[in-house]
Design an enzyme around this catalytic site. Structure first.
Site, PDB file in Angstrom:
ATOM      1  N   ARG A   5     -12.082   0.514 -17.962  1.00 30.12           N
ATOM      2  CA  ARG A   5     -12.337   1.684 -17.118  1.00 30.12           C
ATOM      3  C   ARG A   5     -13.284   1.298 -15.980  1.00 30.12           C
TER       4      ARG A   5
ATOM      5  N   GLU B 233      -6.727  17.254 -14.346  1.00 30.22           N
ATOM      6  CA  GLU B 233      -7.536  17.833 -13.258  1.00 30.22           C
ATOM      7  C   GLU B 233      -6.780  18.953 -12.536  1.00 30.22           C
TER       8      GLU B 233
ATOM      9  N   TYR C 126      -9.017  15.708  -5.078  1.00 28.37           N
ATOM     10  CA  TYR C 126      -8.173  14.882  -5.959  1.00 28.37           C
ATOM     11  C   TYR C 126      -7.188  15.757  -6.740  1.00 28.37           C
TER      12      TYR C 126
ATOM     13  N   LYS D  72      -3.139  15.664  -6.413  1.00 23.58           N
ATOM     14  CA  LYS D  72      -2.277  15.375  -7.570  1.00 23.58           C
ATOM     15  C   LYS D  72      -1.293  16.513  -7.824  1.00 23.58           C
TER      16      LYS D  72
ATOM     17  N   ASP E 214       0.868  -1.169   0.000  1.00 23.14           N
ATOM     18  CA  ASP E 214       0.000   0.000   0.000  1.00 23.14           C
ATOM     19  C   ASP E 214       0.914   1.231   0.000  1.00 23.14           C
TER      20      ASP E 214
ATOM     21  N   GLN F  54      -6.286   7.202  -5.192  1.00 27.89           N
ATOM     22  CA  GLN F  54      -7.744   7.270  -5.112  1.00 27.89           C
ATOM     23  C   GLN F  54      -8.067   8.225  -6.257  1.00 27.89           C
ATOM     24  N   SER F  55      -8.516   7.685  -7.377  1.00 26.94           N
ATOM     25  CA  SER F  55      -8.520   8.460  -8.628  1.00 26.94           C
ATOM     26  C   SER F  55      -9.884   9.026  -9.000  1.00 26.94           C
TER      27      SER F  55
ATOM     28  N   TYR G 140      -8.421  10.887   3.114  1.00 24.82           N
ATOM     29  CA  TYR G 140      -7.933   9.619   2.553  1.00 24.82           C
ATOM     30  C   TYR G 140      -7.286   9.857   1.177  1.00 24.82           C
TER      31      TYR G 140
ATOM     32  N   THR H 214      -2.209  14.741 -13.800  1.00 24.87           N
ATOM     33  CA  THR H 214      -3.530  14.751 -14.426  1.00 24.87           C
ATOM     34  C   THR H 214      -3.960  16.131 -14.898  1.00 24.87           C
TER      35      THR H 214
ATOM     36  N   LEU I  16       1.316   4.785 -10.336  1.00 26.59           N
ATOM     37  CA  LEU I  16      -0.071   4.916 -10.816  1.00 26.59           C
ATOM     38  C   LEU I  16      -1.078   4.769  -9.676  1.00 26.59           C
TER      39      LEU I  16
HETATM   40  P1  NAP Z   1      -7.626   3.362 -11.373  1.00 30.16           P
HETATM   41  O1  NAP Z   1      -8.208   2.395 -12.350  1.00 30.16           O
HETATM   42  O2  NAP Z   1      -8.505   4.015 -10.361  1.00 30.16           O
HETATM   43  O3  NAP Z   1      -6.440   2.583 -10.614  1.00 30.16           O
HETATM   44  C1  NAP Z   1      -5.888   3.064  -9.423  1.00 30.16           C
HETATM   45  C2  NAP Z   1      -4.952   2.017  -8.878  1.00 30.16           C
HETATM   46  O4  NAP Z   1      -4.406   2.492  -7.631  1.00 30.16           O
HETATM   47  C3  NAP Z   1      -5.636   0.671  -8.549  1.00 30.16           C
HETATM   48  O5  NAP Z   1      -4.744  -0.376  -8.857  1.00 30.16           O
HETATM   49  C4  NAP Z   1      -5.832   0.761  -7.056  1.00 30.16           C
HETATM   50  O6  NAP Z   1      -5.913  -0.488  -6.417  1.00 30.16           O
HETATM   51  C5  NAP Z   1      -4.543   1.461  -6.668  1.00 30.16           C
HETATM   52  N1  NAP Z   1      -4.578   2.030  -5.324  1.00 30.16           N
HETATM   53  C6  NAP Z   1      -5.545   2.815  -4.769  1.00 30.16           C
HETATM   54  N2  NAP Z   1      -5.221   3.139  -3.508  1.00 30.16           N
HETATM   55  C7  NAP Z   1      -4.023   2.538  -3.265  1.00 30.16           C
HETATM   56  C8  NAP Z   1      -3.174   2.474  -2.132  1.00 30.16           C
HETATM   57  N3  NAP Z   1      -3.481   3.102  -0.986  1.00 30.16           N
HETATM   58  N4  NAP Z   1      -2.006   1.776  -2.223  1.00 30.16           N
HETATM   59  C9  NAP Z   1      -1.699   1.109  -3.363  1.00 30.16           C
HETATM   60  N5  NAP Z   1      -2.468   1.122  -4.457  1.00 30.16           N
HETATM   61  C10 NAP Z   1      -3.616   1.836  -4.415  1.00 30.16           C
HETATM   62  O7  NAP Z   1      -6.866   4.527 -12.125  1.00 30.16           O
HETATM   63  P2  NAP Z   1      -6.342   4.607 -13.654  1.00 30.16           P
HETATM   64  O8  NAP Z   1      -7.438   5.177 -14.483  1.00 30.16           O
HETATM   65  O9  NAP Z   1      -5.702   3.342 -14.011  1.00 30.16           O
HETATM   66  O10 NAP Z   1      -5.265   5.760 -13.514  1.00 30.16           O
HETATM   67  C11 NAP Z   1      -3.911   5.450 -13.179  1.00 30.16           C
HETATM   68  C12 NAP Z   1      -3.271   6.678 -12.542  1.00 30.16           C
HETATM   69  O11 NAP Z   1      -3.314   7.768 -13.466  1.00 30.16           O
HETATM   70  C13 NAP Z   1      -3.961   7.176 -11.282  1.00 30.16           C
HETATM   71  O12 NAP Z   1      -2.972   7.728 -10.441  1.00 30.16           O
HETATM   72  C14 NAP Z   1      -4.873   8.284 -11.783  1.00 30.16           C
HETATM   73  O13 NAP Z   1      -5.125   9.222 -10.759  1.00 30.16           O
HETATM   74  C15 NAP Z   1      -4.014   8.866 -12.886  1.00 30.16           C
HETATM   75  N6  NAP Z   1      -4.737   9.485 -14.001  1.00 30.16           N
HETATM   76  C16 NAP Z   1      -5.742   8.810 -14.623  1.00 30.16           C
HETATM   77  C17 NAP Z   1      -6.377   9.398 -15.705  1.00 30.16           C
HETATM   78  C18 NAP Z   1      -7.467   8.684 -16.458  1.00 30.16           C
HETATM   79  O14 NAP Z   1      -8.203   9.355 -17.197  1.00 30.16           O
HETATM   80  N7  NAP Z   1      -7.586   7.372 -16.328  1.00 30.16           N
HETATM   81  C19 NAP Z   1      -5.981  10.672 -16.146  1.00 30.16           C
HETATM   82  C20 NAP Z   1      -4.936  11.309 -15.480  1.00 30.16           C
HETATM   83  C21 NAP Z   1      -4.301  10.704 -14.417  1.00 30.16           C
HETATM   84  P3  NAP Z   1      -7.338  -1.280  -6.280  1.00 30.16           P
HETATM   85  O15 NAP Z   1      -7.501  -1.989  -7.601  1.00 30.16           O
HETATM   86  O16 NAP Z   1      -7.094  -2.171  -5.124  1.00 30.16           O
HETATM   87  O17 NAP Z   1      -8.388  -0.239  -6.044  1.00 30.16           O
HETATM   88  O1  F7E Z   2     -16.222  12.595 -15.109  1.00 29.81           O
HETATM   89  C1  F7E Z   2     -19.313  14.434 -15.629  1.00 29.81           C
HETATM   90  C2  F7E Z   2     -18.442  14.851 -14.470  1.00 29.81           C
HETATM   91  O2  F7E Z   2     -15.684  10.877 -13.380  1.00 29.81           O
HETATM   92  C3  F7E Z   2     -16.100  13.256 -16.343  1.00 29.81           C
HETATM   93  C4  F7E Z   2     -10.345  10.474 -13.587  1.00 29.81           C
HETATM   94  O3  F7E Z   2      -9.707   9.434 -14.287  1.00 29.81           O
HETATM   95  O4  F7E Z   2     -10.126  11.953 -15.463  1.00 29.81           O
HETATM   96  C5  F7E Z   2     -11.074  11.374 -14.578  1.00 29.81           C
HETATM   97  O5  F7E Z   2     -11.747  12.375 -13.855  1.00 29.81           O
HETATM   98  C6  F7E Z   2     -17.135  14.358 -16.438  1.00 29.81           C
HETATM   99  C7  F7E Z   2     -17.171  15.280 -15.209  1.00 29.81           C
HETATM  100  O6  F7E Z   2     -13.873  11.753 -14.927  1.00 29.81           O
HETATM  101  C8  F7E Z   2     -21.589  11.879 -14.440  1.00 29.81           C
HETATM  102  O7  F7E Z   2     -19.063  15.895 -13.716  1.00 29.81           O
HETATM  103  C9  F7E Z   2     -21.718  13.702 -15.597  1.00 29.81           C
HETATM  104  O8  F7E Z   2     -17.301  16.599 -15.639  1.00 29.81           O
HETATM  105  O9  F7E Z   2     -15.564  10.252 -15.827  1.00 29.81           O
HETATM  106  P1  F7E Z   2     -15.384  11.265 -14.777  1.00 29.81           P
HETATM  107  P2  F7E Z   2     -13.092  13.035 -14.379  1.00 29.81           P
HETATM  108  O10 F7E Z   2     -13.764  13.637 -13.211  1.00 29.81           O
HETATM  109  O11 F7E Z   2     -12.835  13.917 -15.558  1.00 29.81           O
HETATM  110  C10 F7E Z   2      -9.121  12.757 -14.844  1.00 29.81           C
HETATM  111  C11 F7E Z   2      -8.210  13.277 -15.925  1.00 29.81           C
HETATM  112  C12 F7E Z   2      -8.443  12.060 -13.731  1.00 29.81           C
HETATM  113  O12 F7E Z   2      -7.261  12.286 -13.473  1.00 29.81           O
HETATM  114  C13 F7E Z   2      -9.300  11.259 -12.811  1.00 29.81           C
HETATM  115  O13 F7E Z   2      -8.502  10.337 -12.083  1.00 29.81           O
HETATM  116  O14 F7E Z   2     -18.423  13.750 -16.504  1.00 29.81           O
HETATM  117  N1  F7E Z   2     -20.417  13.523 -15.277  1.00 29.81           N
HETATM  118  N2  F7E Z   2     -22.449  12.710 -15.091  1.00 29.81           N
HETATM  119  C14 F7E Z   2     -20.304  12.401 -14.563  1.00 29.81           C
HETATM  120  N3  F7E Z   2     -19.209  11.779 -14.035  1.00 29.81           N
HETATM  121  C15 F7E Z   2     -19.414  10.611 -13.378  1.00 29.81           C
HETATM  122  N4  F7E Z   2     -18.360   9.949 -12.869  1.00 29.81           N
HETATM  123  N5  F7E Z   2     -20.684  10.077 -13.226  1.00 29.81           N
HETATM  124  C16 F7E Z   2     -21.800  10.659 -13.740  1.00 29.81           C
HETATM  125  O15 F7E Z   2     -22.913  10.174 -13.599  1.00 29.81           O
END
Ligand code: NAP
Ligand code: F7E
Length: 334
Positions: free
Chosen positions: A195, A139, A160, A164, A70, A95-96, A107, A137, A92
């Site tokens: 996803r 974000e 978040y 980040k 962890d 808490q994303s 947390y 990110t 990677l």
């Molecule tokens: P994800 O599917 O939410 O995966 C997050 C990973 O982190 C999971 O393996 C999770 O484990 C692990 N984790 C959570 N808390 C932890 C802890 N306390 N110790 C160790 N591992 C922990 O995210 P993702 O979409 O693959 O994204 C990968 C990274 O890129 C993240 O840091 C995210 O914030 C960042 N990011 C994502 C996006 C995107 O659009 N996908 C964009 C920009 C940045 P569990 O499986 O046990 O939950």
């Molecule tokens: O929301 C809107 C919501 O939760 C996208 C993470 O991977 O990308 C992700 O963050 C948009 C937002 O992604 C719902 O308000 C509408 O504007 O899919 P999302 P996110 O918040 O952009 C960034 C780059 C990261 O780094 C993060 O880890 O969609 N929206 N209706 C909704 N979103 C959700 N989740 N659920 C809805 O029902």
């Protein structure tokens, strides 16, 4: 690119969407891959996304190793890095989920912000020269006007995003203070059939598949006007790897440069399932956020120019890929 056979990588967050694609990529390149997986009381570990590459611990030729751990446990990180001595580390773990971070701010900061500095400090303490990728990110840009690029001022809008940004600047600081090869990819939203089901794209494609199959009638969403730059996750993990093969540790925006609203994505996904989104999408306030990020569209010019990485899959094709996968999972695929 140089020969990567025999290299060792450590991935935190290996069980997540990106972690699973990155592990596949690195194994295909000949790496020995180590990943940290969290303890759960009900499963041996949460590794369903790794099923395709799972290797029995008794296999003599295996190159994938999963370690219970962890990123809130500093001692574990130091010991693991000392033992494994990785050439590359991809942080990677997070808490994303943005909406969840408003409910769990403490947390989220502990895992997403402090987790990164614990890892950087563990590398420093272990005295090895690993190259480090930090998953930053879009974000972090929050309300900054698009297109956002590497020099755009940050204005995060969620716990978040704030966490980040801490991790991002910690990475810059360790690079500048200790000469570490530590680089941040400022990734815009990237999606795939892997996803998590509560992110908006997957929520939509899963609902479209289930509604087309007659299993549900409606899906409830929040803000349909939000604009995002959605790319395809396997391409983004390729960008992460390429960044660590670069001569210098440099931060890059990773994005497609194309914009779409949540409404556009829903329309495309439902249409691909043979449905009209207006018949099935309802609004629910509970999916709105205390502060929204209205418009994220990246400018990927720098990574295209300096690394040669360019997104190929754009949001409309992505919607079709994800709907097809969700329909196939229900065994009613086209
Ligand atoms: P994800 O599917 O939410 O995966 C997050 C990973 O982190 C999971 O393996 C999770 O484990 C692990 N984790 C959570 N808390 C932890 C802890 N306390 N110790 C160790 N591992 C922990 O995210 P993702 O979409 O693959 O994204 C990968 C990274 O890129 C993240 O840091 C995210 O914030 C960042 N990011 C994502 C996006 C995107 O659009 N996908 C964009 C920009 C940045 P569990 O499986 O046990 O939950
Ligand atoms: O929301 C809107 C919501 O939760 C996208 C993470 O991977 O990308 C992700 O963050 C948009 C937002 O992604 C719902 O308000 C509408 O504007 O899919 P999302 P996110 O918040 O952009 C960034 C780059 C990261 O780094 C993060 O880890 O969609 N929206 N209706 C909704 N979103 C959700 N989740 N659920 C809805 O029902």
């Amino acid at each position: 690119m140089s020969d990567t056979t025999g290299r060792t990588a450590l991935i935190t967050g290996i069980s997540g969407q990106d972690g699973s694609y990155l592990a596949e990529l690195l194994l295909a390149k000949g790496y020995q891959v180590h990943g940290i997986v969290r303890h759960t009381s009900s499963l041996i570990a949460n590794t369903s996304r790794l099923d395709m590459i799972y290797q029995d611990p008794h296999e003599t030729e295996r190159r994938l190793f999963l370690h219970k751990g962890d990123v809130t446990d500093a001692g574990l990180l130091v010991n693991l890095i000392r033992d494994i001595r990785p050439d590359e580390i991809y942080n990677l773990a997070a808490q994303s989920h943005v909406r969840v971070s408003f409910d769990l701010p403490d947390y989220t900061a502990n895992v997403t912000a402090l987790g990164a500095i614990r890892l950087l400090e563990a590398v420093r303490a272990s005295g090895i020269e690993a190259r480090i990728y930090q998953a930053s990110t879009s974000e972090m840009f929050g309300t900054a006007a698009p297109p956002q690029h590497e020099s755009t001022a940050f204005h995060p809008r969620s716990p978040y995003g704030v966490a980040k940004l801490f991790a991002h600047w910690a990475t810059v600081n360790y690079r500048e203070s200790y000469g570490m090869f530590a680089a941040s990819g400022i990734a815009f939203n990237h999606e795939s059939p892997r996803r998590g089901e509560t992110f908006v794209t997957r929520k939509i494609t899963r609902a479209a598949a289930r509604i087309a199959a007659g299993l549900e009638k409606k899906v409830y969403l929040g803000n349909l006007d939000a604009v995002r730059d959605w790319g395809y996750a396997p391409e983004y993990t390729e960008a992460m790897w390429r960044m660590l093969q670069h001569d210098e540790p440099v931060d890059y925006v990773i994005a497609t440069g194309r914009a779409a609203t949540v409404r556009d994505f829903a329309e495309a996904a439902f249409a691909h399932a043979g449905l009209d989104w207006r018949d099935h999408v309802e609004h629910d306030d509970r999916y709105e956020r205390p502060a929204e990020v209205p418009e994220l569209v990246g400018d990927p010019a720098k990574i295209e120019r300096e690394i040669g990485w360019k997104a190929r899959v754009h949001w409309d094709e992505l919607a079709r890929i994800m709907v097809d996968a969700d329909r196939n999972a229900l065994r009613i695929g086209p």
